[in-house]
Design a protein around this motif. Structure first.
Motif, PDB file in Angstrom:
ATOM      1  N   GLN A   1       0.890  -1.179   0.482  1.00 36.38           N
ATOM      2  CA  GLN A   1      -0.030  -0.033   0.076  1.00 36.38           C
ATOM      3  C   GLN A   1       1.011   1.384   0.088  1.00 36.38           C
ATOM      4  OE1 GLN A   1      -3.477   0.108   0.062  1.00 36.38           O
ATOM      5  NE2 GLN A   1      -2.727   2.230  -0.329  1.00 36.38           N
ATOM      6  N   SER A   2       1.631   1.314   0.704  1.00 31.13           N
ATOM      7  CA  SER A   2       2.820   2.298   1.098  1.00 31.13           C
ATOM      8  C   SER A   2       3.846   3.057  -0.196  1.00 31.13           C
ATOM      9  CB  SER A   2       3.969   2.327   1.948  1.00 31.13           C
ATOM     10  OG  SER A   2       4.158   0.496   2.799  1.00 31.13           O
ATOM     11  N   LEU A   3       3.803   1.901  -1.211  1.00 31.75           N
ATOM     12  CA  LEU A   3       5.060   1.788  -2.107  1.00 31.75           C
ATOM     13  C   LEU A   3       4.115   2.217  -3.477  1.00 31.75           C
ATOM     14  CD1 LEU A   3       7.730  -1.619  -2.126  1.00 31.75           C
ATOM     15  CD2 LEU A   3       7.400   0.459  -2.586  1.00 31.75           C
ATOM     16  N   SER A   4       3.065   1.656  -3.235  1.00 27.80           N
ATOM     17  CA  SER A   4       1.795   2.287  -4.589  1.00 27.80           C
ATOM     18  C   SER A   4       1.604   3.501  -4.123  1.00 27.80           C
ATOM     19  CB  SER A   4       0.745   1.141  -4.253  1.00 27.80           C
ATOM     20  OG  SER A   4      -0.728   1.585  -3.740  1.00 27.80           O
ATOM     21  N   GLU A   5       1.036   4.419  -3.000  1.00 27.55           N
ATOM     22  CA  GLU A   5       1.193   5.494  -2.677  1.00 27.55           C
ATOM     23  C   GLU A   5       2.826   6.442  -3.088  1.00 27.55           C
ATOM     24  OE1 GLU A   5      -1.516   5.270   1.247  1.00 27.55           O
ATOM     25  OE2 GLU A   5       0.500   5.619   1.242  1.00 27.55           O
TER      26      GLU A   5
ATOM     27  N   LEU B   1       7.753  16.949  -5.020  1.00 24.29           N
ATOM     28  CA  LEU B   1       7.929  15.662  -4.265  1.00 24.29           C
ATOM     29  C   LEU B   1       8.122  16.028  -2.634  1.00 24.29           C
ATOM     30  CD1 LEU B   1       8.523  12.286  -5.566  1.00 24.29           C
ATOM     31  CD2 LEU B   1      10.627  12.955  -4.595  1.00 24.29           C
ATOM     32  N   PHE B   2       8.883  16.456  -2.081  1.00 16.95           N
ATOM     33  CA  PHE B   2       8.723  16.210  -1.334  1.00 16.95           C
ATOM     34  C   PHE B   2       7.364  16.673   0.386  1.00 16.95           C
ATOM     35  CE2 PHE B   2      14.250  16.513  -1.524  1.00 16.95           C
ATOM     36  CZ  PHE B   2      14.400  15.269  -2.171  1.00 16.95           C
ATOM     37  N   GLU B   3       7.258  18.072  -0.785  1.00 18.16           N
ATOM     38  CA  GLU B   3       6.400  18.392   0.046  1.00 18.16           C
ATOM     39  C   GLU B   3       5.465  17.233   0.518  1.00 18.16           C
ATOM     40  OE1 GLU B   3       5.590  22.806  -1.169  1.00 18.16           O
ATOM     41  OE2 GLU B   3       3.133  21.737  -0.330  1.00 18.16           O
ATOM     42  N   ALA B   4       4.963  16.694  -0.749  1.00 22.43           N
ATOM     43  CA  ALA B   4       3.854  15.865  -1.558  1.00 22.43           C
ATOM     44  C   ALA B   4       4.366  14.524   0.253  1.00 22.43           C
ATOM     45  CB  ALA B   4       4.031  15.403  -2.751  1.00 22.43           C
ATOM     46  N   LEU B   5       5.305  14.225  -0.056  1.00 27.33           N
ATOM     47  CA  LEU B   5       5.456  12.625   1.165  1.00 27.33           C
ATOM     48  C   LEU B   5       5.093  13.811   2.291  1.00 27.33           C
ATOM     49  CD1 LEU B   5       8.812  11.228  -1.315  1.00 27.33           C
ATOM     50  CD2 LEU B   5       6.137  10.334  -0.962  1.00 27.33           C
ATOM     51  N   SER B   6       6.140  14.308   2.672  1.00 25.58           N
ATOM     52  CA  SER B   6       6.679  14.079   3.841  1.00 25.58           C
ATOM     53  C   SER B   6       5.437  14.938   5.192  1.00 25.58           C
ATOM     54  CB  SER B   6       7.512  15.768   3.870  1.00 25.58           C
ATOM     55  OG  SER B   6       6.519  16.558   3.682  1.00 25.58           O
ATOM     56  N   LYS B   7       4.089  14.978   4.397  1.00 25.88           N
ATOM     57  CA  LYS B   7       2.692  14.672   5.185  1.00 25.88           C
ATOM     58  C   LYS B   7       3.461  12.746   5.793  1.00 25.88           C
ATOM     59  CE  LYS B   7       0.187  17.096   2.538  1.00 25.88           C
ATOM     60  NZ  LYS B   7       0.297  16.716   1.062  1.00 25.88           N
ATOM     61  N   GLU B   8       3.222  12.070   5.199  1.00 22.47           N
ATOM     62  CA  GLU B   8       3.638  10.695   6.083  1.00 22.47           C
ATOM     63  C   GLU B   8       4.370  10.290   5.676  1.00 22.47           C
ATOM     64  OE1 GLU B   8      -0.119   8.438   5.328  1.00 22.47           O
ATOM     65  OE2 GLU B   8      -1.340  10.390   5.221  1.00 22.47           O
ATOM     66  N   TYR B   9       5.487  10.505   5.565  1.00 23.29           N
ATOM     67  CA  TYR B   9       6.501   9.868   5.564  1.00 23.29           C
ATOM     68  C   TYR B   9       8.292  10.898   5.980  1.00 23.29           C
ATOM     69  CZ  TYR B   9       4.049   6.750   2.776  1.00 23.29           C
ATOM     70  OH  TYR B   9       3.494   5.793   2.290  1.00 23.29           O
ATOM     71  N   LYS B  10       9.201  10.213   6.625  1.00 24.54           N
ATOM     72  CA  LYS B  10      10.830  10.934   6.465  1.00 24.54           C
ATOM     73  C   LYS B  10      11.024  11.214   5.332  1.00 24.54           C
ATOM     74  CE  LYS B  10      13.255   9.537   9.935  1.00 24.54           C
ATOM     75  NZ  LYS B  10      13.578   9.157  10.622  1.00 24.54           N
ATOM     76  N   VAL B  11      11.340  11.513   4.925  1.00 19.11           N
ATOM     77  CA  VAL B  11      12.051  12.189   3.666  1.00 19.11           C
ATOM     78  C   VAL B  11      13.954  12.608   3.983  1.00 19.11           C
ATOM     79  CG1 VAL B  11      12.209  12.730   1.597  1.00 19.11           C
ATOM     80  CG2 VAL B  11      10.370  12.307   2.324  1.00 19.11           C
ATOM     81  N   ARG B  12      14.728  11.694   3.344  1.00 22.86           N
ATOM     82  CA  ARG B  12      16.136  12.426   3.926  1.00 22.86           C
ATOM     83  C   ARG B  12      16.243  11.698   1.959  1.00 22.86           C
ATOM     84  NH1 ARG B  12      18.475   8.650   7.933  1.00 22.86           N
ATOM     85  NH2 ARG B  12      16.610   7.102   6.486  1.00 22.86           N
ATOM     86  N   TYR B  13      17.739  12.797   2.323  1.00 22.63           N
ATOM     87  CA  TYR B  13      18.482  12.499   0.960  1.00 22.63           C
ATOM     88  C   TYR B  13      19.401  13.316   0.760  1.00 22.63           C
ATOM     89  CZ  TYR B  13      17.384  17.947  -0.087  1.00 22.63           C
ATOM     90  OH  TYR B  13      16.915  19.198   0.589  1.00 22.63           O
ATOM     91  N   ASN B  14      19.927  12.440  -0.304  1.00 25.00           N
ATOM     92  CA  ASN B  14      21.555  13.509  -0.489  1.00 25.00           C
ATOM     93  C   ASN B  14      21.940  13.336  -1.657  1.00 25.00           C
ATOM     94  OD1 ASN B  14      24.339  12.238   1.688  1.00 25.00           O
ATOM     95  ND2 ASN B  14      22.820  10.241   1.688  1.00 25.00           N
ATOM     96  N   THR B  15      22.632  14.783  -2.312  1.00 25.88           N
ATOM     97  CA  THR B  15      22.972  15.055  -3.343  1.00 25.88           C
ATOM     98  C   THR B  15      24.128  14.397  -3.971  1.00 25.88           C
ATOM     99  OG1 THR B  15      23.176  17.495  -2.571  1.00 25.88           O
ATOM    100  CG2 THR B  15      20.746  16.755  -3.193  1.00 25.88           C
ATOM    101  N   GLY B  16      24.676  15.746  -5.283  1.00 26.59           N
ATOM    102  CA  GLY B  16      25.809  15.548  -5.786  1.00 26.59           C
ATOM    103  C   GLY B  16      26.023  14.360  -6.007  1.00 26.59           C
ATOM    104  N   LEU B  17      25.304  13.309  -6.010  1.00 28.80           N
ATOM    105  CA  LEU B  17      26.064  11.239  -5.992  1.00 28.80           C
ATOM    106  C   LEU B  17      25.954  11.501  -7.663  1.00 28.80           C
ATOM    107  CD1 LEU B  17      23.635  10.160  -3.494  1.00 28.80           C
ATOM    108  CD2 LEU B  17      26.500  10.988  -3.282  1.00 28.80           C
ATOM    109  N   GLU B  18      26.485  10.103  -8.366  1.00 23.65           N
ATOM    110  CA  GLU B  18      26.823  10.059  -9.541  1.00 23.65           C
ATOM    111  C   GLU B  18      26.019   8.507  -9.594  1.00 23.65           C
ATOM    112  OE1 GLU B  18      31.034  11.350 -10.978  1.00 23.65           O
ATOM    113  OE2 GLU B  18      30.806   9.469 -10.664  1.00 23.65           O
ATOM    114  N   LEU B  19      25.506   7.678 -10.343  1.00 22.78           N
ATOM    115  CA  LEU B  19      25.214   6.464 -11.181  1.00 22.78           C
ATOM    116  C   LEU B  19      25.637   5.843 -12.385  1.00 22.78           C
ATOM    117  CD1 LEU B  19      22.771   4.735 -10.572  1.00 22.78           C
ATOM    118  CD2 LEU B  19      21.074   5.344 -11.620  1.00 22.78           C
TER     119      LEU B  19
END
Ligand code: ASP
Ligand code: MG
Length: 428
Positions: A332-336, A372-390
């Motif tokens: 359920q949470s994944l699909s949200e 995206l962060f705004e929409a997610l942060s109601k229900e979820y804790k969101v952390r992120y790292n920038t400046g990365l390579e894939l």
């Protein structure tokens, strides 16, 4: 025989490049040809800059507009010594329209405005180049692709209405190609653009001209599609990041889709499917060395695994999302969560989940991510790292992995399947 050729921005970046396109067409055109063109050089980026200046009421707006205009005027002056040539009038109209548009306030739908402004790049390039080809004696006709490709109104990512599009292309373009008034016929049009049902301009996503060419190839049952590039074909790594690269002489549609999906920028990811459906070979050839063989992409899978391929994506963000109440990440949470990504048009390049968190790697797009962060942060804790390579390696082995990780990159997340290894790293 009917072929579709696509020329990207680098192949038409100045007057000499445009002359080179004419030379290629003189030598390599079949009797019937569709030519899809991008904006000249880095015009799309320049227009994005214009758009942002417009939005931010930046005082440099007029300078940025003039930069775009004078860049094209320089090319026009070199290609058309006769100042009375109609190209001057036609391009002045487009420049005037662009300026006029930017002197009214933005609509505040950024993505809609993006399409209305950035599309001038292709309208201008095709106007200049079709006039040039005509002046060189080609039987060339300019088409407004907005009367051919119909999409929905997903601005910046128009979804093609295939039925209408195919029939419009067949009626109008075949009508011209099948009944040429003189000599071999060239139907020339804009890549990257389409129109919504109300006629408003829509773009198909950055680098979308490859996709445009595939749409035409599909609709017209072309014998072959060729993308003319500044590299000798499809390479197993981006020369920007690797000093030694190898050309893939032949790969399958399937492998090409995989490579594009993981972020290889040579071909737009949506390009392959329309070709595969009709078994139309895609060639990548060099406009610098048009006689060389290039790469051919077909159904044939036999050469796919011979050379490992490396795909680098820079400026990546690793986001980790966990329920605020420490509940499990369940279906359920994944699909949200995934719905929020889809709603914000954020493409996930890699995802992994554990019991209480879900990690994804995405491109760094400030505007979309903050929504995206705004929409997610109601229900979820969101952390992120920038400046990365894939880093993605297709057909990897330990030696290739060691090679890409050797200079002390920190691996934040890794994933391996049978054919593909992926690493999210912090560059050293
Ligand atoms: N001109 C557009 C871009 O730069 C489309 C393309 O070149 O394919 O993204
Ligand atoms: Mg391109």
């Amino acid at each position: 025989m009917l072929k579709v050729f696509k020329f990207g921005g680098a192949s038409v970046k100045d007057a000499d490049s445009v002359r080179n396109v004419a030379t290629i067409l003189r030598k390599h055109s079949p009797e019937k040809l569709v030519v899809i063109l991008s904006a000249m050089g880095k015009t799309t980026n320049a227009l994005e800059k214009v758009l942002n200046a417009w939005y931010e009421s930046d005082e440099r707006l007029n300078t940025f507009i003039q930069d775009v205009i004078s860049y094209h005027q320089g090319i026009i002056i070199s290609l058309f010594p006769d100042k009375n040539h109609p190209v001057y009038f036609k391009t002045d109209l487009l420049f005037g329209e662009l300026e006029g548009h930017l002197h009214t306030p933005p609509s505040l739908d950024y993505d809609f405005d993006y399409d209305q402004v950035v599309s001038f790049g292709e309208l201008i390039s095709t106007t200049i180049i079709s006039e040039f080809l005509i002046s060189e004696g080609f039987n060339c006709q300019w088409f407004d692709v907005r009367e051919l490709i119909q999409t929905d109104n997903t601005w910046r990512e128009g979804k093609v209405n295939w039925e209408t599009t195919e029939s419009q292309i067949r009626v109008q373009v075949s009508g011209f190609l099948d009944n040429p008034k003189s000599g071999p016929a060239i139907a020339l049009t804009q890549g990257f653009l389409g129109a919504a049902t109300d006629g408003a301009t829509v773009t198909l996503g950055r680098e979308g001209s490859d996709y445009t060419a595939a749409i035409f190839a599909h609709a017209l049952h072309a014998e072959e599609m060729v993308i003319w590039k500044d590299v000798p074909g499809l390479l197993n790594a981006d020369p920007k990041y690797f000093s030694v690269t190898e050309r893939l002489a032949s790969i399958s549609y399937r492998e090409a889709i995989e490579l594009a999906y993981y972020g290889a920028t040579v071909i737009h990811p949506k390009t392959i499917k329309p070709l595969q459906n009709k078994d139309i070979p895609l060639r990548i050839k060099s406009f610098v060395d048009p006689e060389s063989e290039g790469t051919v992409i077909t159904q044939n899978t036999s050469a796919d695994s011979l050379i490992p391929s490396f795909i680098f994506k820079v400026n990546q963000v690793l986001i980790s999302i966990s329920p605020r109440d420490f509940s499990f990440i369940d279906e359920q949470s994944l699909s949200e969560i995934l719905a929020v990504f889809a709603d914000n048009s954020i493409h996930i390049s890699l995802m992994q989940n554990s019991a209480i968190s879900f990690s994804v790697c995405v491109d760094h797009n400030e505007r979309r991510l903050s929504e995206l962060f705004e929409a997610l942060s109601k229900e979820y804790k969101v952390r992120y790292n920038t400046g990365l390579e894939l880093i993605t390696i297709r057909h990897y082995d330990q030696a290739t992995i060691d090679r890409v990780l050797e200079d002390g990159k920190t691996v934040l997340l890794e994933m391996r399947s049978r054919l593909t290894a992926q690493f999210v790293v912090r560059p050293s």
